[in-house]
Design a protein around this motif. Structure first.
Motif, short mmCIF file in Angstrom:
data_model
loop_
_atom_site.label_atom_id
_atom_site.label_comp_id
_atom_site.label_asym_id
_atom_site.label_seq_id
_atom_site.Cartn_x
_atom_site.Cartn_y
_atom_site.Cartn_z
N ASN A 145 37.79 33.25 63.22
CA ASN A 145 37.21 33.97 62.32
C ASN A 145 37.78 35.22 61.68
O ASN A 145 37.31 35.62 60.51
CB ASN A 145 36.26 34.56 63.34
CG ASN A 145 34.97 33.63 63.51
OD1 ASN A 145 34.37 33.08 62.64
ND2 ASN A 145 34.48 33.53 64.73
N PHE A 146 38.66 35.61 62.18
CA PHE A 146 39.39 36.96 61.74
C PHE A 146 38.36 37.88 61.27
O PHE A 146 38.37 38.46 60.08
CB PHE A 146 40.17 36.34 60.38
CG PHE A 146 41.44 35.59 60.75
CD1 PHE A 146 42.56 36.08 61.00
CD2 PHE A 146 41.39 34.17 60.75
CE1 PHE A 146 43.72 35.31 61.38
CE2 PHE A 146 42.30 33.57 61.28
CZ PHE A 146 43.57 33.79 61.53
N VAL A 152 42.61 38.89 68.38
CA VAL A 152 42.46 37.72 68.89
C VAL A 152 42.92 36.30 68.25
O VAL A 152 43.84 35.52 68.65
CB VAL A 152 41.00 37.51 69.60
CG1 VAL A 152 40.90 35.70 70.07
CG2 VAL A 152 40.58 38.32 70.64
N PRO A 153 42.49 36.17 66.70
CA PRO A 153 43.10 35.05 66.09
C PRO A 153 44.51 34.93 65.95
O PRO A 153 44.93 33.97 65.88
CB PRO A 153 42.52 35.17 64.46
CG PRO A 153 41.12 36.13 65.08
CD PRO A 153 41.65 36.98 66.21
FE1 SF4 Z 1 35.77 38.12 65.65
FE2 SF4 Z 1 37.82 38.47 67.46
FE3 SF4 Z 1 35.50 37.57 68.26
FE4 SF4 Z 1 37.06 35.92 66.76
S1 SF4 Z 1 37.48 36.84 68.74
S2 SF4 Z 1 34.82 36.33 66.42
S3 SF4 Z 1 38.05 37.53 65.24
S4 SF4 Z 1 35.57 39.46 67.35
#
Ligand code: SF4
Ligand code: SAH
Length: 426
Positions: A145-146, A152-153
């Motif tokens: 999703n970035f 995280v990504p």
């Molecule tokens: Fe957004 Fe981070 Fe959740 Fe992925 S992990 S949906 S980038 S908040």
């Protein structure tokens, strides 16, 4: 997600002969499974490792390891900064743990830090559950999703779903080992199966899990508001095992900020989603994640967050002030706010939400809940702790033979998030 990884790491270590100890000075291995979502977590780790220096001098055989997202993010750099460390590996290296430990006895050991997640080696053979009746199950690894604030990504790689037949076998195996409750995990469970060519794969998965004997309760974390469709909600609402606990992070209540965060929904769409969830799932318990002080957020825009919190009335919320993560888009955006402003907003937000949480807790008094008995409370032998389908801790008088079973408890008081009551039906 980190708890699930820690559960796997613990299972591997126990299965190769390690024994747990509460005492650091007795340890042959101290492993830190880390998070890098916010700066604070990283800072705490560095301090903790430095404090182990005297132990390492006393026992040169002691191995100190760092795993998890922070390890993935900094890799070998961590060894340079902290020579005390013997072993560094990322979330996708866990299945190599035994080999890495052998290596670390002779020289500094490093994982492969593969970017893409895998489910290789994840079966129930080596699994050791803290509570034998409850398990976490990764259904999708990584995230694509970035969101502009999020690391995280970068540290967990792209979305990879575990094939449905493998998952159903894994969950059936858990059930045959006595597991009654499962928590399905993913950064965005609503896109489960998309990378495998499935449409509405998450609802399909839940429908299939519903058929597995022995599994009684199913929860999931985290839902992404952009990808939760009304049609999926309607399908899930029909399933008796899926608990009435929905965690729907909104992050910010203002549309300009939501767009800058790259969340993919508006405030209006989010409110509509909550309406759909409440209409279809009676007595649903809602929780959320919120960030305040995103770059360039004005006081008025922050008030939109406060306003949304008051409008939805979550039972609980995880609230944070924005923490710039190097390498993410938001970290180099103009208009970074001072810590003073960010922390001030967070304090005000927490105050508003705490009041709502307390009021919502008081509303539970007089209700009767089905409760999964989890453990004995430390204060007295007959004081037991359990959890409702909505994820609330409940204490009541019972006995330890009830652990792992379901009882009905009528609530007579509430302190913050925890409820207290009496058993009305064992
Ligand atoms: Fe957004 Fe981070 Fe959740 Fe992925 S992990 S949906 S980038 S908040
Ligand atoms: N995949 C989940 C969130 C995983 S991270 C989702 O999209 O909802 C857990 C929470 O940490 C996020 O929901 C967000 O509220 C918070 N978070 C993530 N990055 C952050 C940052 N840079 N600063 C402050 N909070 C952050």
């Amino acid at each position: 997600m980190n708890q699930a990884d820690a559960q796997r790491i613990r299972g591997i270590l126990l299965s190769i002969g390690y024994i747990e100890t509460e005492k650091e000075e007795e340890s042959d291995l101290i492993l830190f499974n880390t998070c890098s979502v916010r700066q604070h977590a990283e800072e705490r780790l560095l301090g903790r490792i430095r404090s182990l220096s005297p132990l390492k001098k006393q026992n040169p055989e002691l191995l100190i390891g760092v795993s998890g997202c922070m390890a993935q993010n900094h890799k070998a750099e961590l060894l340079k900064d902290l020579p005390l460390i013997d072993l560094v590996f990322g979330p996708n290296d866990i299945n190599q743990l035994q080999k890495l430990l052998e290596e670390a006895k002779n020289k500094k050991a490093l994982g492969n830090f593969a970017c893409k997640g895998t489910f290789e080696g994840e079966n129930t053979d080596g699994i050791v559950l803290t509570r034998p009746f409850s398990a976490m199950v990764n259904i999708i690894r990584g995230c694509t999703n970035f969101c502009t604030y999020c690391i995280v990504p970068y540290v967990r790689g792209p979305e990879v779903s575990r094939p449905i037949d493998e998952l159903l076998k894994y969950i059936s195996d858990l059930a045959s080992k006595g597991v009654k409750e499962i928590m399905l995990l993913g950064q965005n469970v609503n896109v489960y199966g998309k990378d495998l060519g499935m449409t509405e794969g998450f609802a399909t998965l839940l429908e299939e899990i519903e058929k597995i004997n022995g599994i009684k309760w199913v929860r999931f974390l985290t839902s992404h508001p952009r990808d939760f469709t009304e049609s999926a909600i309607k399908r899930i609402a029909k399933l008796s095992k899926v608990c009435e606990q929905y965690h729907l992070p909104f992050q910010a209540g203002n549309n300009r900020i939501l767009q800058a965060m790259h969340r993919g929904y508006t405030r209006e769409r989010y409110i509509e989603l909550i309406k759909q969830v409440r209409e279809n799932i009676p007595n649903v318990s809602l929780s959320t994640d919120i960030i305040c002080g995103f770059p360039s957020e004005t006081e008025e825009e922050f008030q939109d967050t406060i306003d949304l919190v008051k409008q939805i009335r979550y039972e609980s919320a995880y609230m944070y002030y924005y923490s710039p993560r190097p390498g993410t888009k938001a970290a180099s955006m103009k208009g970074q706010l001072s810590d003073e402003v960010k922390k001030g907003r967070l304090a005000r937000l927490i105050e508003v939400q705490n009041q709502i949480s307390n009021e919502e807790s008081q509303k539970q008094i007089g209700k009767t809940f089905e409760v999964l008995v989890e453990s004995s409370a430390s204060r007295s032998e007959n004081a037991m702790l359990g959890k409702t389908r909505t994820g609330r801790p409940v204490d009541f008088v019972g006995n330890s033979s009830m652990i792992g079973n379901f009882v009905k408890v009528k609530i007579d008081s509430a302190r913050n998030w925890t409820l207290s009551g009496k058993i009305v039906e064992a």
